[in-house]
Design a protein around this motif. Sequence first.
Motif, PDB file in Angstrom:
ATOM      1  N   GLN A  88       0.627  -1.189   0.078  1.00 63.94           N
ATOM      2  CA  GLN A  88      -0.119   0.077  -0.078  1.00 63.94           C
ATOM      3  C   GLN A  88       1.009   1.293   0.130  1.00 63.94           C
ATOM      4  O   GLN A  88       0.294   2.307   0.113  1.00 63.94           O
ATOM      5  CB  GLN A  88      -1.096   0.015   1.168  1.00 63.94           C
ATOM      6  CG  GLN A  88      -1.831  -1.036   1.092  1.00 63.94           C
ATOM      7  CD  GLN A  88      -2.836  -1.072   2.349  1.00 63.94           C
ATOM      8  OE1 GLN A  88      -2.699  -0.473   3.248  1.00 63.94           O
ATOM      9  NE2 GLN A  88      -3.686  -2.212   2.287  1.00 63.94           N
ATOM     10  N   ARG A  89       2.093   1.115   0.167  1.00 63.16           N
ATOM     11  CA  ARG A  89       3.118   2.434   0.077  1.00 63.16           C
ATOM     12  C   ARG A  89       4.276   2.065  -0.859  1.00 63.16           C
ATOM     13  O   ARG A  89       5.462   1.882  -0.474  1.00 63.16           O
ATOM     14  CB  ARG A  89       3.452   2.593   1.567  1.00 63.16           C
ATOM     15  CG  ARG A  89       3.953   1.800   2.482  1.00 63.16           C
ATOM     16  CD  ARG A  89       4.154   1.914   3.624  1.00 63.16           C
ATOM     17  NE  ARG A  89       4.286   0.868   4.450  1.00 63.16           N
ATOM     18  CZ  ARG A  89       5.842   0.850   4.701  1.00 63.16           C
ATOM     19  NH1 ARG A  89       6.549   1.425   4.294  1.00 63.16           N
ATOM     20  NH2 ARG A  89       6.035  -0.608   5.590  1.00 63.16           N
ATOM     21  N   THR A  90       3.690   1.785  -2.159  1.00 62.07           N
ATOM     22  CA  THR A  90       5.064   1.554  -2.966  1.00 62.07           C
ATOM     23  C   THR A  90       5.954   2.719  -3.125  1.00 62.07           C
ATOM     24  O   THR A  90       7.137   2.195  -3.648  1.00 62.07           O
ATOM     25  CB  THR A  90       4.385   1.175  -4.531  1.00 62.07           C
ATOM     26  OG1 THR A  90       3.500   2.502  -4.886  1.00 62.07           O
ATOM     27  CG2 THR A  90       3.452   0.068  -4.354  1.00 62.07           C
ATOM     28  N   GLU A  91       5.682   3.945  -2.930  1.00 59.97           N
ATOM     29  CA  GLU A  91       6.881   4.770  -3.084  1.00 59.97           C
ATOM     30  C   GLU A  91       7.834   4.688  -2.126  1.00 59.97           C
ATOM     31  O   GLU A  91       8.971   5.217  -2.168  1.00 59.97           O
ATOM     32  CB  GLU A  91       5.933   6.198  -2.791  1.00 59.97           C
ATOM     33  CG  GLU A  91       5.684   6.365  -1.302  1.00 59.97           C
ATOM     34  CD  GLU A  91       4.053   5.813  -0.798  1.00 59.97           C
ATOM     35  OE1 GLU A  91       3.967   5.810   0.151  1.00 59.97           O
ATOM     36  OE2 GLU A  91       3.674   5.234  -1.741  1.00 59.97           O
ATOM     37  N   ASP A  92       7.886   3.833  -0.996  1.00 65.21           N
ATOM     38  CA  ASP A  92       8.744   3.427  -0.236  1.00 65.21           C
ATOM     39  C   ASP A  92       9.585   2.235  -0.644  1.00 65.21           C
ATOM     40  O   ASP A  92      10.752   2.035  -0.222  1.00 65.21           O
ATOM     41  CB  ASP A  92       8.066   2.950   1.297  1.00 65.21           C
ATOM     42  CG  ASP A  92       7.448   4.043   1.972  1.00 65.21           C
ATOM     43  OD1 ASP A  92       7.878   5.165   1.662  1.00 65.21           O
ATOM     44  OD2 ASP A  92       6.841   3.792   3.099  1.00 65.21           O
ATOM     45  N   ILE A  93       9.407   1.546  -1.494  1.00 68.16           N
ATOM     46  CA  ILE A  93      10.343   0.388  -2.114  1.00 68.16           C
ATOM     47  C   ILE A  93      11.498   0.953  -2.536  1.00 68.16           C
ATOM     48  O   ILE A  93      12.623   0.358  -2.296  1.00 68.16           O
ATOM     49  CB  ILE A  93       9.567  -0.218  -3.235  1.00 68.16           C
ATOM     50  CG1 ILE A  93       8.420  -0.877  -2.590  1.00 68.16           C
ATOM     51  CG2 ILE A  93      10.496  -1.218  -4.052  1.00 68.16           C
ATOM     52  CD1 ILE A  93       7.446  -1.613  -3.677  1.00 68.16           C
ATOM     53  N   ASN A  94      11.567   1.910  -3.643  1.00 67.23           N
ATOM     54  CA  ASN A  94      12.954   2.545  -3.791  1.00 67.23           C
ATOM     55  C   ASN A  94      13.979   2.927  -2.494  1.00 67.23           C
ATOM     56  O   ASN A  94      14.906   2.223  -2.414  1.00 67.23           O
ATOM     57  CB  ASN A  94      12.872   3.637  -4.945  1.00 67.23           C
ATOM     58  CG  ASN A  94      13.964   3.938  -5.645  1.00 67.23           C
ATOM     59  OD1 ASN A  94      15.025   3.130  -5.533  1.00 67.23           O
ATOM     60  ND2 ASN A  94      14.489   5.232  -6.184  1.00 67.23           N
ATOM     61  N   PRO A  95      13.410   3.735  -1.557  1.00 65.88           N
ATOM     62  CA  PRO A  95      14.240   4.172  -0.784  1.00 65.88           C
ATOM     63  C   PRO A  95      14.448   2.826   0.389  1.00 65.88           C
ATOM     64  O   PRO A  95      15.848   2.724   0.762  1.00 65.88           O
ATOM     65  CB  PRO A  95      13.552   5.105  -0.028  1.00 65.88           C
ATOM     66  CG  PRO A  95      12.277   5.416  -0.412  1.00 65.88           C
ATOM     67  CD  PRO A  95      12.193   4.606  -1.869  1.00 65.88           C
ATOM     68  N   LEU A  96      13.595   2.191   0.523  1.00 61.21           N
ATOM     69  CA  LEU A  96      14.098   0.854   1.316  1.00 61.21           C
ATOM     70  C   LEU A  96      15.193   0.037   0.678  1.00 61.21           C
ATOM     71  O   LEU A  96      15.927  -0.594   1.155  1.00 61.21           O
ATOM     72  CB  LEU A  96      12.617   0.033   1.628  1.00 61.21           C
ATOM     73  CG  LEU A  96      11.566   0.747   2.751  1.00 61.21           C
ATOM     74  CD1 LEU A  96      10.547  -0.203   2.632  1.00 61.21           C
ATOM     75  CD2 LEU A  96      12.477   0.568   4.155  1.00 61.21           C
ATOM     76  N   SER A  97      14.996  -0.249  -0.664  1.00 61.46           N
ATOM     77  CA  SER A  97      15.879  -1.024  -1.671  1.00 61.46           C
ATOM     78  C   SER A  97      17.156  -0.324  -1.472  1.00 61.46           C
ATOM     79  O   SER A  97      18.097  -1.274  -1.030  1.00 61.46           O
ATOM     80  CB  SER A  97      15.357  -1.056  -2.896  1.00 61.46           C
ATOM     81  OG  SER A  97      14.271  -1.703  -2.997  1.00 61.46           O
ATOM     82  N   ARG A  98      17.371   0.903  -1.455  1.00 65.62           N
ATOM     83  CA  ARG A  98      18.522   1.487  -1.168  1.00 65.62           C
ATOM     84  C   ARG A  98      19.160   1.471   0.180  1.00 65.62           C
ATOM     85  O   ARG A  98      20.328   1.016   0.319  1.00 65.62           O
ATOM     86  CB  ARG A  98      18.617   2.910  -1.391  1.00 65.62           C
ATOM     87  CG  ARG A  98      18.559   3.327  -2.956  1.00 65.62           C
ATOM     88  CD  ARG A  98      19.740   2.635  -3.831  1.00 65.62           C
ATOM     89  NE  ARG A  98      21.037   3.161  -3.553  1.00 65.62           N
ATOM     90  CZ  ARG A  98      21.918   3.527  -4.137  1.00 65.62           C
ATOM     91  NH1 ARG A  98      21.423   3.936  -5.598  1.00 65.62           N
ATOM     92  NH2 ARG A  98      22.948   3.870  -3.674  1.00 65.62           N
TER      93      ARG A  98
END
Length: 166
Positions: A88-98
């Motif tokens: 529900q918060r796909t905008e967090d995927i990139n920073p979390l991945s980093r």
Amino acid sequence: MGLLESADGGTLFLDDVESLSLRLQAKLLRVLKERRGRRENGEFFPLDVRVVTASTRDLRKACYAGEFRDDLYQYLSIVPIAVSPLRQRTEDINPLSRRFMDPLWLRKHRTLPPVFGFTPEALAGLRGYAWPGNVHELQRVVERAVVLADGPVIDCSYLPDNIRTV
């Protein structure tokens, strides 16, 4: 020195608190009420600790089902913070991945390259996946990709099949 005693004066984080047995829940409740712990030799010690817990389940519902102690829930839910699932918060995927990638790469190569990370197509695959395992699953997928990648740019070929085909 045990975990409780090590946390004295600080914060103790209990992840997946819903998985504690009812017996262990009773012991934790006693520690919180009495503000003291017990060493293996039976000796008590004073305990000043802030307890932060995380759960993948609704603990209120677990209390109703008899799977979690209501009295312990009352002690732990003074300031509840609900975090939506990763899907529900796909905008967090990139920073979390980093956040997960950088230390893995540094452990292996000692410096970060100027260009490093997932390709736009790989990020789209990550964002399109439902993440039933939530952030823990993302962390494992990122670790797998960094380990398998032969360079600093990670494309879809390093993602598991179930994510690559989303």
